[in-house]
Structure formats: C-alpha cells, structure tokens
Design an enzyme around this catalytic site. Sequence first.
Site, PDB file in Angstrom:
ATOM      1  N   SER A   1       0.852  -1.191   0.000  1.00  0.00           N
ATOM      2  CA  SER A   1       0.000   0.000   0.000  1.00  0.00           C
ATOM      3  C   SER A   1       0.888   1.241   0.000  1.00  0.00           C
ATOM      4  CB  SER A   1      -0.874   0.031   1.261  1.00  0.00           C
ATOM      5  OG  SER A   1      -1.511   1.277   1.404  1.00  0.00           O
TER       6      SER A   1
ATOM      7  N   TYR B   1      -1.669  -0.516  10.139  1.00  0.00           N
ATOM      8  CA  TYR B   1      -1.853  -1.064   8.777  1.00  0.00           C
ATOM      9  C   TYR B   1      -0.681  -0.661   7.891  1.00  0.00           C
ATOM     10  CZ  TYR B   1      -3.658  -1.147   3.964  1.00  0.00           C
ATOM     11  OH  TYR B   1      -3.808  -1.344   2.613  1.00  0.00           O
TER      12      TYR B   1
HETATM   13  P1  NAP Z   1     -11.510  -5.753  -0.053  1.00  0.00           P
HETATM   14  O1  NAP Z   1     -12.355  -5.240  -1.157  1.00  0.00           O
HETATM   15  O2  NAP Z   1     -11.900  -5.531   1.363  1.00  0.00           O
HETATM   16  O3  NAP Z   1     -11.275  -7.335  -0.310  1.00  0.00           O
HETATM   17  C1  NAP Z   1     -10.469  -8.032   0.600  1.00  0.00           C
HETATM   18  C2  NAP Z   1     -10.303  -9.466   0.106  1.00  0.00           C
HETATM   19  O4  NAP Z   1      -9.432 -10.135   1.012  1.00  0.00           O
HETATM   20  C3  NAP Z   1     -11.580 -10.252   0.077  1.00  0.00           C
HETATM   21  O5  NAP Z   1     -11.494 -11.191  -0.978  1.00  0.00           O
HETATM   22  C4  NAP Z   1     -11.586 -10.978   1.432  1.00  0.00           C
HETATM   23  O6  NAP Z   1     -12.325 -12.190   1.450  1.00  0.00           O
HETATM   24  C5  NAP Z   1     -10.104 -11.264   1.572  1.00  0.00           C
HETATM   25  N1  NAP Z   1      -9.672 -11.437   2.942  1.00  0.00           N
HETATM   26  C6  NAP Z   1      -9.730 -10.547   3.969  1.00  0.00           C
HETATM   27  N2  NAP Z   1      -9.196 -11.073   5.074  1.00  0.00           N
HETATM   28  C7  NAP Z   1      -8.794 -12.335   4.751  1.00  0.00           C
HETATM   29  C8  NAP Z   1      -8.187 -13.384   5.469  1.00  0.00           C
HETATM   30  N3  NAP Z   1      -7.886 -13.284   6.759  1.00  0.00           N
HETATM   31  N4  NAP Z   1      -7.919 -14.532   4.804  1.00  0.00           N
HETATM   32  C9  NAP Z   1      -8.236 -14.666   3.501  1.00  0.00           C
HETATM   33  N5  NAP Z   1      -8.802 -13.706   2.772  1.00  0.00           N
HETATM   34  C10 NAP Z   1      -9.087 -12.562   3.400  1.00  0.00           C
HETATM   35  O7  NAP Z   1     -10.024  -5.171  -0.153  1.00  0.00           O
HETATM   36  P2  NAP Z   1      -9.194  -4.499  -1.375  1.00  0.00           P
HETATM   37  O8  NAP Z   1      -9.356  -3.044  -1.258  1.00  0.00           O
HETATM   38  O9  NAP Z   1      -9.493  -5.193  -2.642  1.00  0.00           O
HETATM   39  O10 NAP Z   1      -7.723  -4.830  -0.870  1.00  0.00           O
HETATM   40  C11 NAP Z   1      -6.936  -5.860  -1.431  1.00  0.00           C
HETATM   41  C12 NAP Z   1      -5.499  -5.613  -1.013  1.00  0.00           C
HETATM   42  O11 NAP Z   1      -5.101  -4.338  -1.509  1.00  0.00           O
HETATM   43  C13 NAP Z   1      -5.292  -5.579   0.511  1.00  0.00           C
HETATM   44  O12 NAP Z   1      -4.068  -6.188   0.833  1.00  0.00           O
HETATM   45  C14 NAP Z   1      -5.232  -4.085   0.804  1.00  0.00           C
HETATM   46  O13 NAP Z   1      -4.493  -3.794   1.961  1.00  0.00           O
HETATM   47  C15 NAP Z   1      -4.548  -3.576  -0.460  1.00  0.00           C
HETATM   48  N6  NAP Z   1      -4.763  -2.150  -0.715  1.00  0.00           N
HETATM   49  C16 NAP Z   1      -6.003  -1.668  -0.973  1.00  0.00           C
HETATM   50  C17 NAP Z   1      -6.155  -0.301  -1.200  1.00  0.00           C
HETATM   51  C18 NAP Z   1      -7.499   0.338  -1.489  1.00  0.00           C
HETATM   52  O14 NAP Z   1      -7.592   1.561  -1.506  1.00  0.00           O
HETATM   53  N7  NAP Z   1      -8.551  -0.433  -1.732  1.00  0.00           N
HETATM   54  C19 NAP Z   1      -5.048   0.536  -1.173  1.00  0.00           C
HETATM   55  C20 NAP Z   1      -3.803   0.002  -0.906  1.00  0.00           C
HETATM   56  C21 NAP Z   1      -3.670  -1.353  -0.688  1.00  0.00           C
HETATM   57  P3  NAP Z   1     -13.950 -12.188   1.709  1.00  0.00           P
HETATM   58  O15 NAP Z   1     -14.575 -11.539   0.503  1.00  0.00           O
HETATM   59  O16 NAP Z   1     -14.366 -13.614   1.809  1.00  0.00           O
HETATM   60  O17 NAP Z   1     -14.192 -11.390   2.948  1.00  0.00           O
END
Ligand code: NAP
Length: 250
Positions: free
Chosen positions: A149, A163
Amino acid sequence: MTGTEGARGVALVTGGSRGIGAAAAIGLARDGWDVGISYRTRQDEAARVVGTCEAIGRRAVAVAADVAEAKDIERLFDGVAASLGPIGAVVNNAGVVSPAGRVDEYDVERLERVFRINTIGAFLVAGAAVRRMSTAHRGAGGVIVNVSSRGAVLGSAGEYVDYAASKAAVDTLTIGLANEVASEGIRVLGIRPGLIETEIHAEGRLERIGSTPPLGRPGTVEEVAELIVFLASDRASYMTGSMVDVAGGR
Ligand code: NAP
C-alpha cells in the site's frame, strides 16, 4: 490483453472474491492464466469470480482459506494445484485495515489482527509459494506479486499507522525474498496501490478524500489489476525486487 493468448499456467490470488483480488483474477484469466482464488467468507462472490473466469475460457476454482492460518494456506495451495495443476504465479493480496484511530489508542488485539493477516499471512503465502515454485524445491519457477500500500510510505497518520507498518513489512519481504530466490527461477514484485474504490474503506472515506490524489480521483480495481497482470507476465521478465506505485500520484 486479448484473452486468447493461450494458457500461461496457473495463478493463485489470495482474497480473490472482491475488490482488487477479484479484478486481478479476472485480468489474469483474460491474459491466459487458469486461476485459483481464495476467500474468507464471501462464497457467493468468489463463485461469481470463478464464473467470470470460466466465461472468459479459462479454468478457475475458489477455496475458502484464512491467510492468518498456516494450515489453511497449505490446503489452499494443494487444493488449487490438485484442481488446476502446478502454480506458476501467486498474488499475495488478501488484507484488512483497522478502524481509524491514533497509535496511542491501539490495543494488543487490534495490532495482532492486522499484523497476523497482512504481514504474517503474506510471509506464509510467500513461503508456501517458494516451496512449490523454486527450482531448489524441484519447482519450475514462477512469480510472486505482493500487494502492499502507498500507506507503507505515507504512514497513514490518524487513521491506521499499524496497517501502514504491516504493509511496510511486505515491502521488505518483497526485496529480501526477491534476492533469496532470484537464482531459483522466481521473480518477486510488489505494488503499492493508493486510494482504490473497494469495500475496504470505512463508510464515507472515499467521498471525503477520494479527490485528494494529484490525479483528482480514486483509482479503479481494473487499473490496479492491469499492473498485477503485467508483473505476473513474461512481459516483466527483467523485473524483480521492485515496488511499483499505482496511486494517482499520491
Ligand atoms: P476488499 O475489497 O476488502 O477485499 C479483501 C479481500 O481479502 C476479500 O477477498 C476478502 O475475502 C479477503 N480477505 C480478507 N481477510 C482475509 C483473510 N484473513 N484470509 C483470507 N482472505 C481474506 O479489499 P481491497 O481493497 O481489494 O484490498 C486488497 C489488497 O489491496 C489488501 O491487501 C489491501 O491492503 C490492499 N490495498 C487496498 C487499497 C485500497 O484503496 N482499496 C489501497 C492500498 C492497498 P472475503 O470476501 O471472503 O471477505
């Protein structure tokens, strides 16, 4: 990406049921990969992603697995390989944020949860990938893409410094592991998304700060997936140990 290049092999995406992971799984399928995804609870959404990959013409499978649990990770890798064949790319994507708060408000439970999923989970997934893909383990090589991130660099003050720190460890994992396994046929890369439109954000956060990146808007999951797909492909064959920002200038 045309979607008809032919099979590149098998890619595994953790947290592929929603958000960036779902878009990455679909993008990888379009680029010719068969795709295994993991999810924690959202089975229906995981099944929809599998259906989309299959409609593209690739094979796909979803496995329920918590990345905070080592035994789940082993079951995930073995399950995907049993269904689709040897894994050649791993997107270390599953992650969570904590509720907004200052460092002087954090308790042990909060810290253990975020580091257990984002940092220890990422290490365990990377280790499982190396044990299967490294030529030193009789694997055929491959690529690991770690999803960090921009917060790792910016610090996420007043929201979730824990985080941000859990993701800074993922940056270090990327560089150290890349050097460990470069001679074993594995490239290791990391990406640092900025503000991306997904459910990970607390209600109202994107509305409040979504226009603050220099490009004036949040990013889409497809814009992040495009980078993951590129890094996983042979088109990035001379890249390893790099962190690439996809953050609208943030
Ligand atoms: P999201 O929409 O909340 O989706 C999270 C995903 O991770 C879902 O598939 C969820 O499964 C799964 N998950 C959560 N906890 C888990 C666990 N303990 N074991 C296995 N699977 C788990 O998140 P996102 O925004 O797409 O984020 C994806 C990645 O990008 C993360 O690492 C996040 O930190 C990073 N990121 C995101 C952003 C942003 O702005 N969105 C920015 C920087 C980095 P379920 O659907 O079954 O709950």
